[in-house]
Design an enzyme around this catalytic site. Structure first.
Site, PDB file in Angstrom:
ATOM      1  N   LYS A  89      -8.159   6.895 -19.159  1.00  0.00           N
ATOM      2  CA  LYS A  89      -8.477   7.408 -20.487  1.00  0.00           C
ATOM      3  C   LYS A  89      -7.261   7.359 -21.410  1.00  0.00           C
ATOM      4  O   LYS A  89      -6.779   6.288 -21.719  1.00  0.00           O
ATOM      5  CB  LYS A  89      -9.063   8.817 -20.355  1.00  0.00           C
ATOM      6  CG  LYS A  89     -10.139   8.966 -19.270  1.00  0.00           C
ATOM      7  CD  LYS A  89     -11.294   7.998 -19.399  1.00  0.00           C
ATOM      8  CE  LYS A  89     -12.504   8.357 -18.541  1.00  0.00           C
ATOM      9  NZ  LYS A  89     -12.306   8.343 -17.087  1.00  0.00           N
TER      10      LYS A  89
ATOM     11  N   ASP B 175      -7.501  19.559 -14.487  1.00  0.00           N
ATOM     12  CA  ASP B 175      -7.847  18.209 -14.923  1.00  0.00           C
ATOM     13  C   ASP B 175      -7.475  18.121 -16.395  1.00  0.00           C
ATOM     14  O   ASP B 175      -8.137  18.687 -17.260  1.00  0.00           O
ATOM     15  CB  ASP B 175      -9.339  17.956 -14.712  1.00  0.00           C
ATOM     16  CG  ASP B 175      -9.751  16.535 -15.067  1.00  0.00           C
ATOM     17  OD1 ASP B 175      -9.038  15.889 -15.877  1.00  0.00           O
ATOM     18  OD2 ASP B 175     -10.796  16.069 -14.576  1.00  0.00           O
TER      19      ASP B 175
ATOM     20  N   ARG C  79       0.837  -1.196   0.000  1.00  0.00           N
ATOM     21  CA  ARG C  79       0.000   0.000   0.000  1.00  0.00           C
ATOM     22  C   ARG C  79       0.874   1.248   0.000  1.00  0.00           C
ATOM     23  O   ARG C  79       0.581   2.246  -0.645  1.00  0.00           O
ATOM     24  CB  ARG C  79      -0.931   0.011   1.216  1.00  0.00           C
ATOM     25  CG  ARG C  79      -1.938   1.174   1.188  1.00  0.00           C
ATOM     26  CD  ARG C  79      -2.723   1.318   2.483  1.00  0.00           C
ATOM     27  NE  ARG C  79      -1.892   1.749   3.588  1.00  0.00           N
ATOM     28  CZ  ARG C  79      -1.565   1.009   4.638  1.00  0.00           C
ATOM     29  NH1 ARG C  79      -2.017  -0.238   4.751  1.00  0.00           N
ATOM     30  NH2 ARG C  79      -0.797   1.491   5.586  1.00  0.00           N
TER      31      ARG C  79
ATOM     32  N   TYR D 237     -16.887  17.409 -15.607  1.00  0.00           N
ATOM     33  CA  TYR D 237     -17.293  16.009 -15.512  1.00  0.00           C
ATOM     34  C   TYR D 237     -18.296  15.814 -14.379  1.00  0.00           C
ATOM     35  O   TYR D 237     -18.123  16.327 -13.271  1.00  0.00           O
ATOM     36  CB  TYR D 237     -16.051  15.150 -15.301  1.00  0.00           C
ATOM     37  CG  TYR D 237     -16.318  13.718 -14.928  1.00  0.00           C
ATOM     38  CD1 TYR D 237     -17.195  12.930 -15.673  1.00  0.00           C
ATOM     39  CD2 TYR D 237     -15.678  13.140 -13.842  1.00  0.00           C
ATOM     40  CE1 TYR D 237     -17.445  11.619 -15.327  1.00  0.00           C
ATOM     41  CE2 TYR D 237     -15.909  11.817 -13.490  1.00  0.00           C
ATOM     42  CZ  TYR D 237     -16.804  11.068 -14.238  1.00  0.00           C
ATOM     43  OH  TYR D 237     -17.038   9.769 -13.884  1.00  0.00           O
TER      44      TYR D 237
END
Length: 391
Positions: A201, A176, A52, A104
């Site tokens: 993406k 973004d 982690r 978004y």
């Protein structure tokens, strides 16, 4: 071998921040599929103690992303929204975010339905008018959340103007950069403090992984984000990191081809009598075309358009009849996708707010892939014709 800091973008895609594996010489970064690491004594290890907290495959990807965005620090998360959540967790109750009014739907939901419960306020504003935005900033404003090109209206925001304003007022800026990818623009070079990606993406590029990433040059911000990455634990697995590393190696080739295909599609859509408006920053009559030309290498593979018959039924008929454009969420893959923002990606935004920025019921969003442009054009033409026949 690792690319020099001044290497060109295509070289950074292949070599940025990367070295052959020191143990075996493997050219491709191995998938370190382990949850823990042996220690020679308590607290004495080779840089990794628990997966982690850190993983060599993730480290390689983070270094690669930092090189692509001309940053110093890359921090990866299990999704783009997990990355956004980490940034917002650096704020305190009473702080305010000014965000693009065309953004978004998932970002809107996180800002309002989640962060609002913890005392973080959000206002959604038109960021195209820098002077007007300056008048909206208050003492509580701590972060400008910028999308450009925006999702789904493809509006363009002047990154340099906004970051200069924010710096004068002591406010952080995050861009973004998902729609553009670092191939088309590098916001840190234009003054941004943080860059965010849904690596799902264009960075991954093959619709087979979900991931988010943040890049910054600010060491203090990076320390906070690395702490949250470990403390909250929304981290990507090593195989996902490997897949994004693989995708990045062809980022420049894929995005350039998508841009070329998008130009062909835009020309055809403009000539179709069923189409009311085409939204694409590469069009000379786009209201912010000059800014896009200044801050982007090309104009991207995202195209939106709406129909003269402004109904959900009309849009549905078009989307039901495509062959190569797959009706699906997401964007930025090698395959072309078609979607209906009002009922899919932006359904969490109230209808009145959607309409206020031009997001009509008939608006259709295209993520143009790397197929043959002629086939994609024919596919859209026949889908529009089929919709007329049904109507």
């Amino acid at each position: 071998m690792k690319a020099a800091p001044d290497a060109n973008f295509a070289t950074q895609c292949i070599h940025g921040g990367l070295e052959p594996d020191p143990q075996t010489g493997a050219v491709m970064t191995p998938i370190y599929q382990t949850s823990t690491y042996a220690q020679s004594a308590p607290g004495e290890h080779k840089g990794y103690e628990y997966a982690r907290t850190g993983n060599p495959t993730r480290t390689a990807l983070q270094d690669n992303l930092a090189a692509l965005e001309k940053g110093k620090f890359g921090i990866c998360f299990s999704s783009g929204l997990a990355a956004m959540d980490a940034i917002l967790r650096t704020l305190r109750p009473g702080d305010e975010v000014l965000a693009s009014d065309d953004l978004y739907g998932g970002s809107y939901r996180l800002l309002t339905a989640v962060m609002g419960n913890f005392g973080i306020k959000s206002r959604f504003v038109d960021m195209r008018d820098t002077d007007k935005l300056a008048g909206l900033i208050t003492e509580e404003t701590k972060l400008l959340w910028i999308e450009t090109p925006t999702n789904p209206m493809l509006n363009i925001v002047d990154i340099q103007a906004l970051t200069a304003l924010a710096r004068k007022r002591g406010i952080l800026t995050c861009v973004d950069n998902t729609f553009a990818s670092p191939y088309l623009q590098q916001p840190l070079e234009m003054g941004a403090d943080l860059v965010l990606h849904s690596a799902t993406k264009y960075l991954g590029g093959h619709s087979d992984v979900v991931m988010g990433a943040i890049i910054t040059r600010d060491e203090e911000l990076a320390k906070q984000l690395y702490y949250l990455q470990n403390a909250v634990g929304a981290v990507p697995g090593p195989q996902d990191c490997f897949l994004v590393l693989r995708g990045i190696k062809t980022l420049h080739l894929r995005v350039q081809r998508a841009c070329e295909n998008a130009r062909h599609i835009v020309e055809v859509l403009q000539q179709n009598e069923l189409v009311a408006n085409v939204y694409y920053p590469g069009l000379p009559d786009h209201p912010r075309h000059e800014i896009a030309a200044r801050q982007m290498r090309d104009f991207g593979g995202m195209v939106s358009f709406d129909l003269k018959e402004d109904t959900l039924e009309a849009a549905t008929e078009v989307m039901k009849n495509t062959h190569y454009f797959t009706l699906a969420e997401s964007l930025g893959g090698v395959e072309s996708l078609i979607g209906h923002p009002a009922s899919m990606t932006h359904a969490s935004i109230p209808r009145e707010q959607r309409l206020s920025v031009g997001l009509t019921d008939s608006l259709i969003r295209l993520s143009v892939g790397v197929e043959d442009a002629e086939d994609l054009v024919k596919d859209l033409q026949q889908a529009l014709a089929a919709a007329v026949a049904v109507g």
